[in-house]
Scaffold this motif. Structure first.
Motif, PDB file in Angstrom:
ATOM      1  N   LYS A 383       0.839  -1.180   0.000  1.00 21.89           N
ATOM      2  CA  LYS A 383       0.000   0.000   0.000  1.00 21.89           C
ATOM      3  C   LYS A 383       0.881   1.239   0.000  1.00 21.89           C
ATOM      4  O   LYS A 383       1.905   1.304   0.697  1.00 21.89           O
ATOM      5  N   THR A 384       0.503   2.213  -0.787  1.00 17.75           N
ATOM      6  CA  THR A 384       1.337   3.399  -0.981  1.00 17.75           C
ATOM      7  C   THR A 384       1.647   4.082   0.346  1.00 17.75           C
ATOM      8  O   THR A 384       0.769   4.254   1.202  1.00 17.75           O
ATOM      9  N   ASP A 495      -3.263 -11.940  -4.227  1.00 16.32           N
ATOM     10  CA  ASP A 495      -3.966 -11.466  -3.033  1.00 16.32           C
ATOM     11  C   ASP A 495      -4.972 -10.378  -3.383  1.00 16.32           C
ATOM     12  O   ASP A 495      -6.046 -10.290  -2.775  1.00 16.32           O
ATOM     13  N   VAL A 496      -4.632  -9.540  -4.359  1.00 15.33           N
ATOM     14  CA  VAL A 496      -5.561  -8.491  -4.773  1.00 15.33           C
ATOM     15  C   VAL A 496      -6.826  -9.118  -5.364  1.00 15.33           C
ATOM     16  O   VAL A 496      -7.949  -8.673  -5.087  1.00 15.33           O
ATOM     17  N   PHE A 497      -6.662 -10.175  -6.171  1.00 13.09           N
ATOM     18  CA  PHE A 497      -7.825 -10.850  -6.734  1.00 13.09           C
ATOM     19  C   PHE A 497      -8.658 -11.521  -5.646  1.00 13.09           C
ATOM     20  O   PHE A 497      -9.890 -11.536  -5.710  1.00 13.09           O
ATOM     21  N   ARG A 498      -8.007 -12.088  -4.649  1.00 16.60           N
ATOM     22  CA  ARG A 498      -8.730 -12.840  -3.623  1.00 16.60           C
ATOM     23  C   ARG A 498      -9.474 -11.930  -2.653  1.00 16.60           C
ATOM     24  O   ARG A 498     -10.607 -12.206  -2.277  1.00 16.60           O
ATOM     25  N   PHE A 499      -8.853 -10.812  -2.238  1.00 17.69           N
ATOM     26  CA  PHE A 499      -9.464  -9.961  -1.227  1.00 17.69           C
ATOM     27  C   PHE A 499     -10.273  -8.812  -1.825  1.00 17.69           C
ATOM     28  O   PHE A 499     -11.025  -8.157  -1.097  1.00 17.69           O
ATOM     29  N   PHE A 505      -7.060   1.764  -5.894  1.00 17.02           N
ATOM     30  CA  PHE A 505      -6.236   1.346  -4.764  1.00 17.02           C
ATOM     31  C   PHE A 505      -4.802   1.710  -5.092  1.00 17.02           C
ATOM     32  O   PHE A 505      -4.239   1.236  -6.076  1.00 17.02           O
ATOM     33  N   GLN A 506      -4.204   2.571  -4.264  1.00 15.25           N
ATOM     34  CA  GLN A 506      -2.864   3.078  -4.530  1.00 15.25           C
ATOM     35  C   GLN A 506      -1.820   2.138  -3.942  1.00 15.25           C
ATOM     36  O   GLN A 506      -1.876   1.807  -2.750  1.00 15.25           O
ATOM     37  N   VAL A 507      -0.860   1.722  -4.760  1.00 15.20           N
ATOM     38  CA  VAL A 507       0.170   0.786  -4.316  1.00 15.20           C
ATOM     39  C   VAL A 507       1.527   1.224  -4.841  1.00 15.20           C
ATOM     40  O   VAL A 507       1.627   2.030  -5.770  1.00 15.20           O
ATOM     41  N   GLU A 525       3.917   6.007  -7.652  1.00 15.55           N
ATOM     42  CA  GLU A 525       2.707   5.318  -7.229  1.00 15.55           C
ATOM     43  C   GLU A 525       1.998   4.690  -8.419  1.00 15.55           C
ATOM     44  O   GLU A 525       1.989   5.235  -9.519  1.00 15.55           O
ATOM     45  N   ILE A 526       1.376   3.547  -8.168  1.00 17.66           N
ATOM     46  CA  ILE A 526       0.574   2.846  -9.164  1.00 17.66           C
ATOM     47  C   ILE A 526      -0.847   2.777  -8.635  1.00 17.66           C
ATOM     48  O   ILE A 526      -1.065   2.407  -7.478  1.00 17.66           O
ATOM     49  N   SER A 527      -1.797   3.120  -9.472  1.00 20.34           N
ATOM     50  CA  SER A 527      -3.204   3.084  -9.088  1.00 20.34           C
ATOM     51  C   SER A 527      -3.859   1.876  -9.738  1.00 20.34           C
ATOM     52  O   SER A 527      -3.933   1.785 -10.966  1.00 20.34           O
ATOM     53  N   LEU A 528      -4.317   0.918  -8.934  1.00 23.72           N
ATOM     54  CA  LEU A 528      -5.098  -0.210  -9.439  1.00 23.72           C
ATOM     55  C   LEU A 528      -6.530   0.268  -9.620  1.00 23.72           C
ATOM     56  O   LEU A 528      -7.168   0.719  -8.661  1.00 23.72           O
TER      57      LEU A 528
END
Length: 722
Positions: A383-384, A495-499, A505-507, A525-528
């Motif tokens: 997480k960012t 984990d992103v797919f599962r939760f 979501f900034q990572v 930063e990468i924004s999902l």
């Protein structure tokens, strides 16, 4: 010898090879009709004869020459660089502006003058309205240079560019104006620079996609410490022959381009044809395309069929033959082939297209660069890290006090004696274990004030140990969060797919030596943004020993199986529908399927994946009006669309009319929307070019236009060395 023309389509226009590649998007079938160099073997490894049917694949270059002045010896040095290297460069202003960037810019009076330097961006300084221009050129408008093209109807040269609204316009070379080059902060690979046009340039290495955090101490620490390594040494992008510490100017020399072509009956051979060769050609069009037929020779056997010359994009082929799979096809061209596929595919390879499946992907963006990520991505996210402006802001994020230690880095100098003495400098590391306040009285000379609320924390000393200090509860100071133990470990894409966190979501991307070569940026930063499902083709290459004239048998055991996105620009010719029974092919375990775990995608693909996806909201509104069908009148200058839809320029008389939206958009993604995705696993091992130690990602714009006439490096068969 290549197949000869049967004499059809003799009324086509005649071009030299150089004119043909300027007028048409490649690949393209051509017929040789004449020229002084017919039958000569001096050009490349080919012997071109009149009447041959040739496949013009792409413009290519063997290497790019860069020169620089060695500061240690004062000698000019030259290095040869592969055009496929992923090292990024800054393109400086054209000569002589790069020497005096603050002086008045060089003025280019015509578009032809601009084409001599091909600047990445240029500005129009005067209002110019010509009745023969496709649109009005306004004063102050900044245009993005795309490429130089030539029209087939009048053979005139045009500059294709993009205006500030994203409209694509073509300016004729004789167009007059007052143009100046504009500084460009974006970074480019050598292949992207080649696509801009043939011109000498001044470059500098771009390091924006790598920022190292070698130590926490000091004032020059990077805010992001995403790249960790055991030896603590710096990992830099590098060009072999260029000193690691070199950060000066590089001279890019215009490379010698050649045409990569293949005879129709031996598409595995790639000939190197100089553009200067005197050979006349015309576009080849068969009167009737042969329709592939189902094999009747038995399971696993290929019937002998005449060659068909129709070229399909992968999405078009799947849309046409989805009910007849598996299909045997020949790979003609793969634009921007992912490095994971290069050991399996090459031009002229026969492939079997088995089926269509849908897989889950995550769409992400960093700046203007867009990405598509699978659940098998190598590397981890965290997480960012956040910025704070006060201790009160920290406490608001943790209303129930801290559950684990919080470490922050101070970003400014501040000191005071009231209500308690404290001194903080830029780069200081503070560790908070609790935000519970303590009441402290302030004593100044003989007077006592307070009590005042203060917060306990610890400041790291140079030795690495911590000392306890007190800070005012209302202290305002700029701070940046440091990764905790849980955040330092990060989480996987799976984990992103599962939760399923709430998007966007900034990572941050945590890179190590196993994922260093990913295209994801490690310093920004990468924004999902979206979960999507996407259509993929299951493809396996046919070994060369299995499609010779003597052998007409396809083994049912599949050795290499590739999962290729249907949106990729893959050009194929269909040989036949195999008609094999179900379960004829024996596939390897899905853990060894070759796929692209992470890839950069264009803005148009990004919008299309959202718009044509089951998980997308119905009221999705894209970033630009040209990316969806709309009843709103579009600007008079046309939006960027697919290159094969006809004339790329709006005429003067059409300014007041509504632009027609691209109605030829493929409906492939909608046809297979209900197909369920199979279990995905495994990922191909990422590779790197010999010339680089690091291949990063742009944080700037990577939008590109679908131009098949690109410059690539190719493997050329040289018969003279046999």
């Amino acid at each position: 010898m290549a197949e000869m023309s049967d004499g059809c389509n003799k009324n086509g226009e005649i071009f030299t090879i150089k004119e043909f590649v300027e007028c048409f998007d490649l690949p393209k079938w051509t017929e040789v009709v004449g020229g002084k160099d017919i039958g000569q073997t001096g050009h490349g490894s080919c012997n071109i004869q009149k009447g041959m049917i040739l496949l013009f694949r792409t413009l290519a270059v063997e290497n790019v020459t860069l020169s620089f002045n060695d500061t240690d010896t004062g000698v000019k040095r030259i290095v040869q660089v592969s055009p496929d290297t992923q090292v990024k460069f800054k393109v400086l202003l054209p000569f002589p502006d790069f020497k005096n960037p603050n002086s008045p810019r060089t003025v280019y009076k015509t578009v032809a003058d601009l084409l001599t330097v091909c600047p990445t961006y240029f500005k129009s300084n005067i209002f110019y309205d010509d009745p023969y221009l496709p649109a009005i050129v306004k004063s102050g408008e900044v245009f993005r240079f795309i490429r130089q093209i030539r029209r087939t109807d009048d053979r005139r040269v045009y500059l294709q560019c993009e205006d500030p609204e994203g409209n694509i316009i073509d300016l004729p070379s004789e167009c007059r104006g007052d143009f100046t080059a504009v500084e460009d902060d974006k970074s480019y690979t050598l292949k992207e620079i080649l696509e801009l046009g043939p011109a000498d340039r001044k470059l500098k290495l771009s390091h924006e996609h790598i920022k190292m955090n070698l130590a926490d101490e000091g004032t020059n620490d990077a805010l992001y410490s995403n790249l960790t390594h055991s030896d603590g040494q710096n990992v830099l992008q590098r060009i072999m022959g260029l000193p690691l510490t070199y950060n000066g100017m590089l001279t890019y020399h215009r490379p010698v381009m050649f045409l990569a072509a293949s005879p129709s009956d031996k598409q595995q051979e790639v000939w190197k044809v100089p553009l200067s060769v005197d050979i006349l050609v015309k576009e080849f069009k068969a009167d009737e395309y042969e329709k592939p037929v189902v094999s009747e020779l038995g399971h696993g056997e290929i019937s002998s069929l005449p060659r068909a010359f129709k070229l399909y994009k992968l999405s078009e082929l799947l849309d046409t033959y989805h009910e007849d799979l598996p299909v045997l096809a020949t790979l003609v061209h793969y634009k921007d082939m992912p490095i994971e596929f290069k050991h399996c595919l090459e031009p002229g390879t026969d492939v079997v297209i088995h089926s269509i499946e849908r897989f889950d992907r995550i769409l992400a963006k960093s700046g203007e660069t867009k990405f598509s990520i699978s659940r098998e991505m190598v590397g981890r996210f965290r997480k960012t890290l956040r910025k704070f402006s006060s201790i009160e802001e920290l406490k608001m994020l943790y209303p129930n006090d801290l559950t684990e230690e919080l470490t922050v880095k101070i970003l400014q100098d501040i000191a005071s004696d009231f209500p308690v003495p404290y001194s903080l400098q830029t780069g200081d590391i503070l560790r908070f274990k609790t935000f519970q306040t303590k009441m402290q009285k302030a004593k100044i000379k003989s007077k006592t004030f307070g009590p005042f609320p203060v917060v306990k924390c610890e400041k790291r000393k140079i030795s690495g140990s911590y000392e306890k200090i007190l800070l005012p509860d209302d202290l305002e100071v700029c701070m940046h969060e440091m990764p905790s133990r849980s955040k330092a470990e990060g989480f996987s894409a799976d984990d992103v797919f599962r939760f399923r966190p709430e998007f966007p979501f900034q990572v941050d991307f945590l890179a190590d030596y196993t994922s260093l070569w990913s295209c994801l940026p490690i310093c920004s930063e990468i924004s999902l943004t979206n979960f999507v499902t996407e259509a993929f083709a299951i493809i396996s290459p046919v070994p060369s020993s299995e499609h010779t004239e003597e052998s007409r048998y396809i083994d049912n055991i599949v050795r290499d199986c590739l999962i290729i996105p249907a949106r990729h620009h893959v050009m194929l010719t269909v040989k036949e529908c195999l008609g094999f029974p179900p379960n004829y092919f024996m596939f390897p375990d899905k853990s060894v399927f070759v796929k692209c775990p992470v890839e950069k995608i264009s803005k148009q693909d990004f919008d299309d994946l959202i718009r044509h996806n089951d998980m997308a909201y119905e009221d999705y509104s894209p970033e630009s009006p040209g990316s969806v069908q709309s009843d709103v009148n579009l600007p008079t200058r046309r939006q960027s669309t697919e290159p094969n839809e006809g004339d790329r320029v709006n005429k003067r008389l059409s300014r007041s009319l509504t632009n027609m939206f691209n109605k030829n958009k493929t409906n492939f993604f909608n046809k297979f929307r209900n197909r369920k995705s199979s279990n995905q696993q495994s990922v191909a091992v990422m590779a790197a070019e010999n010339e680089t130690y690091m291949a990063g990602s742009l944080t700037g714009s990577d939008d590109h236009f679908d131009d098949e006439n690109i410059y690539e490096s190719v493997s050329v068969n040289d018969k003279s060395k046999r």
